[in-house]
Design a protein around this motif. Structure first.
Motif, short mmCIF file in Angstrom:
data_model
loop_
_atom_site.label_atom_id
_atom_site.label_comp_id
_atom_site.label_asym_id
_atom_site.label_seq_id
_atom_site.Cartn_x
_atom_site.Cartn_y
_atom_site.Cartn_z
N ILE B 88 0.85 -1.19 0.00
CA ILE B 88 0.00 0.00 0.00
C ILE B 88 0.88 1.24 0.00
O ILE B 88 1.83 1.33 0.77
CB ILE B 88 -0.93 -0.01 1.23
N PRO B 89 0.58 2.19 -0.89
CA PRO B 89 1.44 3.38 -0.98
C PRO B 89 1.55 4.10 0.35
O PRO B 89 0.57 4.28 1.06
CB PRO B 89 0.74 4.27 -2.03
N SER B 91 1.92 7.06 0.98
CA SER B 91 1.27 8.35 1.08
C SER B 91 -0.20 8.22 1.46
O SER B 91 -0.89 9.21 1.63
CB SER B 91 1.37 9.08 -0.26
N ASN B 92 -0.68 7.00 1.60
CA ASN B 92 -2.09 6.84 1.93
C ASN B 92 -2.24 6.11 3.27
O ASN B 92 -2.51 4.92 3.31
CB ASN B 92 -2.80 6.05 0.83
N LEU B 94 -4.58 6.22 5.43
CA LEU B 94 -5.93 5.72 5.69
C LEU B 94 -6.09 4.29 5.18
O LEU B 94 -6.69 3.45 5.85
CB LEU B 94 -6.97 6.60 5.00
N ALA B 95 -5.56 4.03 3.99
CA ALA B 95 -5.72 2.70 3.41
C ALA B 95 -4.99 1.67 4.26
O ALA B 95 -5.52 0.58 4.53
CB ALA B 95 -5.21 2.68 1.98
#
Lengths: 287, 287, 247
Positions: B88-89, B91-92, B94-95
């Motif tokens: 998962i990137p 920069s995210n 939340l994910a």
């Protein structure tokens, strides 16, 4: 047909739950407290119709107002807590509310039986729909009326300056302040609106399910609340709706034949969704 | 008064396990600036996995079960890293957060399924040993719990401050990009952090099972909340903070249980958290 | 218009600003220069209200700003841009300017509901003016994050102007620009002064500072080591030693 009405009712209520988290998430506040506001609305509306004999609309209104008031009260201390700490704080708050209802007794005698919330036993006999001859179809339409209203309101916000300001705050608080945005007002107002929507959703939930108890409003429900807008994407309200339909329809009902294992699949599906589409089904970032 | 001291002492000893869980949360936050909500569930899961040795070698001693839990924790920790943080990137956040929630639900369900929801007995060591000083007792098994926990903490601190891996980990936690430019494989460091916290979690789960005498899937939610409370009170990212806060929460909780009973106990721990959030939101030690 | 009296800002043991006295008169363009770490950006941050001063006062239009929060200072007429561009990347150019429509007269003029929940029609004129000024009218629906670097700088400036400030603090606006862009920036700054805006300019690009400012203050280690016209500063041996280099 009743079965599908029931499913639609669940979807409607969960959409309201998801929408209540959507507006708060726009401001960059990750909240695990929506289930708590939902609970407040549920107990309040239930008590007003069952114990106070109120008609359903004012009871729901009161549920919404109480949800909003609780959210507003939470909104201010929440300002002092940044980022992931807010997740923890709201999670703890949610658990605190659940524990409160676990210990909450308020019974009144009606005829020769006692009705009202009874601590761990919960709150039974919330039978307004049944007692007033509502069919499942009518209840479903009633619930979806509120969903449409909430979606319309949030859609309007999104297209107005308020929506742009919400997202600006979510992106860069320092820059927003520097161009004159009052962070406190924006963040607390978003939390309050979310609380109102959750409160109404909770009130509808109590009447749809006729029996609520503290365990219904646990960490899992708080998770559903933020999962819908995150999985659906924060671009617009339809993302949240799509996520609710996906989760409820396909996972819980469509995979019913998997029996007990569908709960297992829910966790796995969230993990997969976040790895494959981290910005949500409909996306939230376009750059 | 004696009751009070007894409650504090028992609480302090048990609090060592909370300290380990808190360290797990805080270390991942310190290195990756992300919250791994699945951590407590993974620890309980590892404890369950430790039990798998029993059918293989009948009459296996307790310490072997603990060792298996320890190792299983490392494996599960690595799996959580893969599914929630590797792809998962960055920069995210939340994910990644949602993915850990997904893993939390998944691990919980696996536990429920493999045990049909029934609590499982957990072996203990020194549970028949009691050190007495007049009216005051120190339970042998609790002393072991505290002792092993403290050994693990010392081991972790030695790892972080006396080894190259520890140096690399600290570098990544301060400036991930710069660390990469210095040739540090950030992905490797992050994965290793998860394995190490997983190992700690495994032993924590086993020790909790040992002191309570049984494991149940109902442990995960309260342990998650408590672990997060410890992390917040100690200061996100601070290991000494998590250690002290763990002992503090353990003592606090036990004292309240002694004087106000189990149902109200958790509410008071919550109040302790809110007091910190209002008066000292950055926790005991800033990172 | 703006007076810094004995202003200090410490971060633990580091004295980022140390007893700074500075006066900025209405309609002036004042330059603030000095080596990196001399306290220039911190000064802007303290004036903007991001950090409270450790000691000293900031007086703006005869009023001590005290601990007024940042968004209220904007209402009083103090705006700033950022050294590292801080646009709302996920919002369009138009929306970036829309969010910034917080000029003091706005509230009285338009009413609460219209300002917050109304559509775009009410503010079209104001925003069009800003787009015109920054040459971004053709990109008004583009996401801010997709703009070219020079365009982002222009948007950042336009956004700071949205609230009709009296004092505008520019933090290294020329960083990363080529000569042509610097020339355009110079013209824009002079145009702003012609509109009556007082400007404080932090810069390292000397040709811009020397060419556009009325006065320059030179900082080193949080203290003012020199003040004067561009010519005076260029000739000052202390300044050359600390910063400009060579005799």
């Amino acid at each position: 047909m009743d079965f599908y009405y029931g499913l639609a009712q669940t979807m409607g209520i969960h959409t309201l739950l998801g929408l209540s988290a959507y507006i708060v998430l726009l401001t960059g506040q990750v909240t695990m407290a929506q289930a708590a506001f939902f609970a407040v609305g549920a107990y309040a509306a239930g008590m007003l119709t069952v114990l106070g004999g109120w008609p359903i609309l004012p009871a729901l209104g009161a549920g919404g107002v109480l949800g909003a008031a609780t959210a507003c009260a939470v909104g201010f201390p929440a300002l002092r807590v940044k980022g992931l700490m807010l997740v923890v704080a709201t999670l703890a708050f949610g658990e605190g509310v659940r524990l409160f209802f676990f210990n909450f007794d308020y019974q009144v005698a009606k005829g020769d039986i006692k009705v009202g919330p009874l601590g761990g036993e919960g709150f039974r006999q919330i039978r307004y729909f049944q007692e007033n001859g509502w069919t499942t179809g009518e209840a479903m339409l009633f619930i979806w009326g509120f969903v449409v209203l909430a979606m319309a309101a949030l859609w309007w916000f999104d297209r107005s300056r308020y929506g742009a300001v919400l997202r600006a705050v979510g992106e860069d608080e320092l820059a927003a302040q520097s161009v004159g945005v009052n962070l406190t007002a924006v963040k607390v107002s978003a939390m309050t609106v979310g609380g109102a929507i959750a409160g109404i959703g909770g009130g509808l939930y109590a009447h749809y399910t006729t029996h609520i108890e503290h365990a219904n409003f646990n960490v899992l429900l708080a998770t559903f609340a933020i999962a819908y807008p995150i999985v659906g994407g924060l671009k617009n309200v339809f993302g949240t709706l799509a996520a609710v339909v996906f989760v409820q329809a396909f996972l819980i009902e469509g995979l019913r034949f998997l029996g007990d294992w569908r709960n297992l699949l829910f966790g796995a599906l969230i993990v997969a969704a976040m790895n494959l589409r981290p910005y949500g089904f409909l996306g939230g970032r376009r750059a | 008064m004696l009751d009070f001291i007894q409650a504090v002492s028992d609480g302090l000893l048990f609090g060592a396990t909370y300290a380990l869980i808190g360290i797990g949360f805080t270390l991942v936050f310190g290195v990756m600036h992300k919250l791994n909500l699945a951590y407590a569930a993974a620890s309980v899961g590892a404890a369950y996995a430790g039990l798998l040795i029993l059918p293989l070698s009948a009459g296996a001693p307790a310490w072997l079960v603990f060792l298996c839990a320890f190792l299983a924790g490392g494996v599960i920790g690595w799996l959580v890293y893969l599914t929630c943080f590797h792809f998962i990137p960055l920069s995210n956040p939340l994910a990644a957060l949602m993915a850990t929630v997904g893993m939390l639900l998944l691990i919980d369900e696996i536990i429920v399924h493999s045990t049909a929801g029934m609590p499982q007995n957990y072996p203990a060591m020194f549970d028949d040993v009691m050190l007495r000083a007049g009216e005051f007792t120190l339970r042998g098994d609790l002393l072991l719990v505290a002792g092993v926990s403290i050994l693990c903490m010392i081991g972790l601190l030695a790892l972080l401050y006396r080894t190259r891996l520890g140096l690399a980990t600290r570098a990544v936690s301060q400036q991930a990009v710069a660390a990469q430019l210095c040739g540090i494989r950030v992905g490797r460091v992050n994965g290793t952090t998860f394995v190490i916290t997983g190992l700690l979690g495994g032993i924590a789960g086993a020790l909790i099972g040992a002191s309570v005498g049984a494991l149940s899937p109902l442990l995960t939610a309260p342990l998650t909340v408590k672990g997060l409370i410890v992390t917040v009170i100690g200061g996100l990212g601070s290991i000494p903070g998590a250690i002290i806060a763990g002992f503090l929460v353990g003592a606090f909780e036990n004292v309240f249980q002694q004087f106000r009973g189990v149902t109200e106990r958790d509410l008071y721990v919550m109040l302790l958290l809110f007091a910190f959030l209002i008066f000292r939101p950055s926790g005991l030690f800033r990172h | 218009m703006l007076e810094l009296r004995g202003l200090s800002r410490h971060f633990g043991g580091v004295k980022a600003i140390d007893g700074l006295d500075l006066e900025v008169r209405k309609g002036e363009i004042v330059g603030l220069i000095g080596p990196n770490g001399s306290g220039k950006s911190t000064t802007v941050n303290v004036i903007a209200g991001v950090f409270p001063p450790t000691a000293g006062k900031i007086v703006f239009e005869h009023q001590d700003l005290g601990s007024l929060p940042t968004h209220r200072r904007l209402q009083h007429g103090i705006a700033r841009t950022f050294q590292n561009i801080r646009l709302f990347g996920q919002l369009s150019v138009w929306q970036n300017l829309w969010v910034a429509q917080n000029a003091p007269g706005e509230r009285a003029r338009r009413g609460f509901v219209a300002r917050w929940l109304g559509g775009q029609t009410g503010v079209r004129a104001e925003i069009a003016e800003l787009l015109e000024f920054s040459g971004l009218a053709h990109k008004q629906d583009e996401l801010a994050a997709n703009l070219a670097f020079g365009e982002q700088r222009r948007l950042e400036l336009a956004r700071a102007l949205a609230a009709r400030p009296k004092l505008l603090m520019l933090d290294e606006p020329a960083a990363g620009m080529n000569n042509e862009e610097i020339g355009q920036l110079r013209d824009r700054i002079l145009k702003l002064r012609a509109h009556g805006i007082t400007i404080v300019l932090i810069e390292h690009v000397m040709e811009l500072v020397m060419g556009v400012t009325d006065r320059i203050a030179v900082l080193n280690f949080g203290q003012k080591i020199a003040e004067g016209t561009p010519a005076q500063i260029q000739a000052d041996p202390l300044v050359r030693k600390a910063y400009l280099g060579g005799i």
